[in-house]
Design an enzyme around this catalytic site. Structure first.
Site, PDB file in Angstrom:
ATOM      1  N   GLU A 154       2.962   3.054  -7.722  1.00  0.00           N
ATOM      2  CA  GLU A 154       1.593   3.178  -7.216  1.00  0.00           C
ATOM      3  C   GLU A 154       0.859   4.258  -7.987  1.00  0.00           C
ATOM      4  O   GLU A 154       1.428   5.309  -8.287  1.00  0.00           O
ATOM      5  CB  GLU A 154       1.579   3.658  -5.756  1.00  0.00           C
ATOM      6  CG  GLU A 154       1.985   2.685  -4.712  1.00  0.00           C
ATOM      7  CD  GLU A 154       1.867   3.312  -3.319  1.00  0.00           C
ATOM      8  OE1 GLU A 154       1.025   4.207  -3.126  1.00  0.00           O
ATOM      9  OE2 GLU A 154       2.632   2.905  -2.440  1.00  0.00           O
TER      10      GLU A 154
ATOM     11  N   GLU B 184       7.598   5.278   0.665  1.00  0.00           N
ATOM     12  CA  GLU B 184       7.465   6.739   0.617  1.00  0.00           C
ATOM     13  C   GLU B 184       8.221   7.403   1.771  1.00  0.00           C
ATOM     14  O   GLU B 184       7.620   8.041   2.663  1.00  0.00           O
ATOM     15  CB  GLU B 184       5.999   7.153   0.606  1.00  0.00           C
ATOM     16  CG  GLU B 184       5.295   6.719  -0.660  1.00  0.00           C
ATOM     17  CD  GLU B 184       3.899   7.304  -0.823  1.00  0.00           C
ATOM     18  OE1 GLU B 184       3.323   7.777   0.173  1.00  0.00           O
ATOM     19  OE2 GLU B 184       3.394   7.312  -1.959  1.00  0.00           O
TER      20      GLU B 184
END
Ligand code: GLA
Length: 681
Positions: free
Chosen positions: A325, A167
């Site tokens: 995710e 991320e």
């Protein structure tokens, strides 16, 4: 080494490669953090992974400190053992570079790699993403770790994909330190060539903020009043590029060691502008991967999920993407963390798969007992396997295995495009505006919601996407429009598309400067109408349209310049003035919507526009039923997701891969059906 070095400029051309996918069939699994557990638990983990049908785990995301125990001292024994166990268990590995979380010893030795906030304070150790993308010291340590891990594991048979960092920008989006300032200035020099070019672009004559050399430019550090919108936008662009440079450096180190392994990183494409510009990042990953978490406070969670998935797919329409995710149940970072209702885990995962993901991975495999995410759900919950979550995880694994034939297919081509662009969103967020507190993508979400309820699929696209194949193109409050996009929309309309532009679109150019001559400046000629003034409504205030319709929030005083008025304002200061307009453009048409329509008015208008363009739902659906089709070489699979409690009928013929039986035309409340459709004879 100096505090900063000129970092290599980001590659300009697309560098995505077509490599084989990490697993056959769908990827199913999640982040696996065995360093938090003892070896007996690892053995149990592999047994449970096999029981649930796990095919892929992401390993080592936060493991740097457990691998490099002190500067240059590595302990690989535990990771060797875990890889061996996973490989024996037939579970493939998406091996991470651990650079999302530098070890304590590195922060102790080099606190200067930590990001600095707007006020000039440097963060301390203890968080994650504790690094500045412009720090040469950081780059050196990070690449040394990446290369050491890459050399050891690139040829390991369990390793099927690389996962670079985690991320990007999720905690270190902006850094205001001196190294960043220097890096920003070289970025600006490349962009503008001369300081005069920069002065013109930013309009620095305002407040007399003219620069006489690039050396005078600083990042937008704290000041007593609002900063220049051009500076703010360029700092956002620069920050995304600086992170991309770091990603590319790690990626290239891995690519040299393992040319045939796919390399990616996980994006956070959600319902607002990103922390990075996904359109410029996407060509640099071999598989577009995304993380998505449903938001407890969002009244339309299933639609918000669909918006994110449609946006992720829009970054690369040629290949499936990968849901890297999501959560099995509650997260720990929202104000009130909501657990998923029975069946919701499976519906959420399969909604992503229906919309183009080639799998469903979770954060994380086993719920942690310690550390800041100790209250985040996992595939194996704290309460163990005699639980709702585990049973649903296993059920999802079973369904994904049973529908493996769908992997590799694409979502059927959408006829509607909807623009939602990160940079345009940043421009809206940068500086003072006619109306504060209106989220950049509020209109994109609203128009998407109307389509979602009508069962009409759309691709959610960045500003750079090709618009050629669409019958209807929606431009909802796309604040910044560059000339290329304006030309693309004009060409699409001339070729027969219906282009619908709303208020707050095309107001500024690439430098965040207002385009003069009437709003929507960049698209004024296309729509054949121009607003001379905004009339922002107050909270709770609404206005009426003639012959019908209610609007809130934003209205405009519009002049017709070639378009016809389709609805007019009724009552108030704009009484009788054009509100919605239409203009024929070549073989197509362009609409202008100068106000924020309420749900009913938006549904009415969209119904009219879709009917005019001959666009219908790909499957006639009942309310609450989400239906999306994936196709490959003449075969097709219809995903039917029933978000309601009641059984719903759907017309499809074929075998339901969830039950293995012929589809009986009913989708029971709360469940999913995946129908392998019989070819039409
Ligand atoms: C992100 C991160 C994960 C984890 C989850 C929690 O997606 O990538 O490491 O922190 O959030 O929801």
């Amino acid at each position: 080494m100096p505090a900063s070095v000129p970092l290599a400029p980001v590659l300009t051309g697309p560098t995505r490669r077509d490599l084989s996918r990490p697993v056959q069939g769908f990827a199913f699994g999640g982040d696996y953090n065995p360093e938090q557990w003892t070896e007996d638990v690892w053995v149990e983990d592999v047994r449970l992974m096999r029981e649930a049908g796990v095919t892929l785990v992401t390993l080592g995301v936060f493991a740097w400190g457990s691998l490099e125990l002190a500067d240059g001292e590595w302990d690989f024994a535990w990771l060797d053992r875990v890889l061996e166990l996973l490989h024996e268990g037939g579970i493939a590995v998406d091996l991470a570079t651990p650079t999302a979380s530098p070890p304590i010893w590195l922060h102790q030795e080099h606190p200067e790699i930590l990001p600095v906030n707007r006020s000039g304070q440097r963060y301390w150790q203890g968080g994650r993403l504790g690094w500045c993308a412009s720090s040469a010291v950081w780059r050196r340590y990070a690449l040394r770790a990446v290369t050491t891990i890459g050399e050891r594991y690139a040829a390991h048979p369990a390793v099927r994909m690389w996962h670079v960092g985690n991320e990007f920008g999720g905690g270190n989006r902006h850094c205001y330190c001196d190294a960043s300032a220097e890096h920003f200035r070289s970025w600006l020099e490349r962009r503008y060539g001369t300081v005069d070019g920069l002065n013109t672009a930013w309009g620095t004559a305002f407040w007399g903020h003219r620069y006489s050399s690039f050396a005078q430019v600083l990042p937008p550090r704290d000041s007593e009043s609002a900063q220049n919108p051009g500076l703010l936008l360029d700092f956002d662009r620069f920050s995304s590029d600086a992170l991309l440079e770091h990603y590319v450096a790690e990626r290239d180190a891995l690519r040299e060691l393992s040319p045939d392994l796919p390399i990616t990183t996980n994006f956070m494409v959600g319902s607002g502008p990103g922390v990075i510009d996904h359109a410029s990042w996407a060509p640099h990953v071999d598989v577009v991967a995304n993380d998505h978490y449903t938001l407890a406070a969002d009244p339309e969670r299933a639609q918000e999920l669909a918006f994110s998935a449609d946006r992720t797919r829009g970054l690369d329409r040629m290949r499936p993407w990968l849901l890297m995710e999501h959560s099995t149940s509650a997260v720990n970072w929202q104000p009130r963390n909501r657990s998923k209702a029975p069946g919701e885990l499976v519906r959420n995962s399969l909604s992503h798969v229906a919309r183009g993901s080639d799998g469903a991975l979770f954060f994380q495999w086993r719920a942690s007992t310690a550390g800041s995410e100790q209250w985040h759900s996992g595939m194996v919950p704290h309460a163990g396997t005699d639980t709702k979550v585990w049973r649903e995880v296993a059920e999802l694994g079973r369904i994904l295995a049973a529908s493996a034939e769908v992997a590799g297919s694409l979502v059927e081509p959408a006829r509607v495009a909807l623009l939602a662009d990160d940079v345009a969103g940043w421009a809206w967020q940068a500086g003072q505006k006619p109306l504060h507190g209106l989220p950049a993508f509020h209109a994109a979400r609203e128009w998407h919601r109307t389509l979602w309820h009508a069962g009409v699929l759309c691709d959610v696209l960045p500003r750079t996407a090709s618009l050629e194949d669409y019958s209807v193109i929606l431009v909802p409050a796309v604040y910044l429009v560059e000339p290329e996009l304006a030309r693309g929309l004009e060409a699409a309309a001339r070729g027969g598309a219906t282009v619908l532009v709303t208020y707050a679109s095309g107001l500024v150019d690439e430098s965040n400067r207002v385009i003069r001559g009437g709003y929507p400046g960049a698209l004024r000629d296309l729509v054949g109408a121009a607003a001379e003034e905004f009339f922002v409504l107050q909270d709770g205030e609404c206005s009426a349209l003639e012959p019908a319709g209610t609007v809130t929030t934003w209205t405009e005083l519009v002049q017709l310049r070639g378009a016809e008025a389709v609805r007019r304002y009724r009552g108030g200061v704009l009484d009788g003035e054009p509100a919605l307009t239409r203009r024929r453009v070549g073989m197509g048409e362009a609409w202008y919507v100068s106000a924020r329509l309420d749900d009913e008015a938006r549904a009415d208008l969209l119904g009219e526009v879709l009917a005019g363009a001959g666009v219908t739902a790909s499957v006639p659906v009942a309310p609450g039923l989400e239906a999306v089709r994936r196709t490959a070489s003449g075969r097709s699979w219809l995903f039917l997701i029933n978000h309601g409690d009641e059984d719903v009928r759907a017309s499809a013929r074929g075998t339901d891969l969830v039950t293995g039986a012929p589809f009986d035309g009913v989708v029971p409340g709360g469940t999913v059906r995946i129908v392998r459709e019989e070819p039409l004879s």
